[in-house]
Write a protein that holds these residues in place. Sequence first.
Motif, PDB file in Angstrom:
ATOM      1  N   ASP A  20       0.839  -1.210   0.000  1.00 24.36           N
ATOM      2  CA  ASP A  20       0.000   0.000   0.000  1.00 24.36           C
ATOM      3  C   ASP A  20       0.874   1.260   0.000  1.00 24.36           C
ATOM      4  OD1 ASP A  20      -2.492   1.385   0.196  1.00 24.36           O
ATOM      5  OD2 ASP A  20      -2.092   1.721   2.321  1.00 24.36           O
ATOM      6  N   ILE A  21       1.941   1.233   0.784  1.00 22.43           N
ATOM      7  CA  ILE A  21       2.856   2.385   0.826  1.00 22.43           C
ATOM      8  C   ILE A  21       3.525   2.586  -0.543  1.00 22.43           C
ATOM      9  CG2 ILE A  21       5.116   3.110   1.744  1.00 22.43           C
ATOM     10  CD1 ILE A  21       4.114   2.324   4.508  1.00 22.43           C
ATOM     11  N   VAL A  22       3.957   1.480  -1.168  1.00 20.91           N
ATOM     12  CA  VAL A  22       4.583   1.595  -2.506  1.00 20.91           C
ATOM     13  C   VAL A  22       3.575   2.205  -3.485  1.00 20.91           C
ATOM     14  CG1 VAL A  22       5.604   0.330  -4.442  1.00 20.91           C
ATOM     15  CG2 VAL A  22       6.190  -0.326  -2.093  1.00 20.91           C
ATOM     16  N   LYS A  23       2.337   1.730  -3.442  1.00 22.06           N
ATOM     17  CA  LYS A  23       1.288   2.268  -4.344  1.00 22.06           C
ATOM     18  C   LYS A  23       1.108   3.762  -4.123  1.00 22.06           C
ATOM     19  CE  LYS A  23      -1.651  -1.622  -5.507  1.00 22.06           C
ATOM     20  NZ  LYS A  23      -2.465  -2.568  -4.730  1.00 22.06           N
ATOM     21  N   LYS A  24       1.026   4.155  -2.846  1.00 27.00           N
ATOM     22  CA  LYS A  24       0.805   5.579  -2.535  1.00 27.00           C
ATOM     23  C   LYS A  24       1.963   6.442  -3.039  1.00 27.00           C
ATOM     24  CE  LYS A  24      -2.364   5.073   1.332  1.00 27.00           C
ATOM     25  NZ  LYS A  24      -2.527   4.617   2.707  1.00 27.00           N
ATOM     26  N   SER A  25       3.156   5.868  -3.072  1.00 24.09           N
ATOM     27  CA  SER A  25       4.338   6.646  -3.485  1.00 24.09           C
ATOM     28  C   SER A  25       4.425   6.788  -5.002  1.00 24.09           C
ATOM     29  CB  SER A  25       5.611   5.967  -2.973  1.00 24.09           C
ATOM     30  OG  SER A  25       5.909   4.827  -3.765  1.00 24.09           O
ATOM     31  N   GLY A  26       3.706   5.937  -5.738  1.00 21.06           N
ATOM     32  CA  GLY A  26       3.803   5.951  -7.195  1.00 21.06           C
ATOM     33  C   GLY A  26       5.003   5.180  -7.721  1.00 21.06           C
ATOM     34  N   ALA A  27       5.779   4.561  -6.827  1.00 20.04           N
ATOM     35  CA  ALA A  27       6.934   3.769  -7.249  1.00 20.04           C
ATOM     36  C   ALA A  27       6.462   2.463  -7.899  1.00 20.04           C
ATOM     37  CB  ALA A  27       7.824   3.466  -6.042  1.00 20.04           C
TER      38      ALA A  27
END
Length: 189
Positions: free
Chosen positions: A138-145
């Motif tokens: 979820d954190i990776v998704k939020k970062s756009g990475a």
Amino acid sequence: MQLLKERILKDGVVKPGNVLKVDSFLNHQMDIPLINEIGKEFRCRFADAPITKILTIEASGIGIACITAQYFQVPVVFAKKAQSVNLDGEMYTTKVESFTHKRVYDVILSKKYLSPEDHVLIIDDFLANGCALMGLIDIVKKSGATLEGAGIVIEKGFQQGGKTIRDMGVRLESLAIIDSMTDTSLTFR
Ligand code: 5GP
């Protein structure tokens, strides 16, 4: 990974509640030559992926991620478990339910350390129900990475996390997958 499986059979201890203790070599005392081999194995399995950053969650993932990162020559960033979240917009935040402590944590990561240009490999010690990994995804998704995949040292294959994550299309590499465990026997896939 044969070396790891042998070590789990030799030194792993099954506790009530489907918890495998690996404190003598992974989670408390750390066997660095073994973790070096784990790092090399992750490097082999993700050799084709253009990883720019390794992401893990405190605490037990950090040491494994750091040794693994030496084989990728990239930085490690770890998500922190927070008591309270300061919603000032500088942090990615998500919630993770802890399998071992049976409580929900806010998990935070500074926006400075993950950005859309990054190609991320997530590393963690265990995969059980998948909550920790889902939080990191979820954190990776939020970062756009770009999420390149996840490397797990020990997957408890009799819990649903592995299936859930693979069904999401995430490239998941687990070095030892346990099919069943009791206090007298433990089998691998
Ligand atoms: P999940 O979120 O997949 O349910 O659980 C993963 C997290 O819980 C891991 O980061 C690990 O710290 C912890 N965990 C889950 N199962 C076990 C276990 O059997 N033994 C140990 N030592 N930790 C576990």
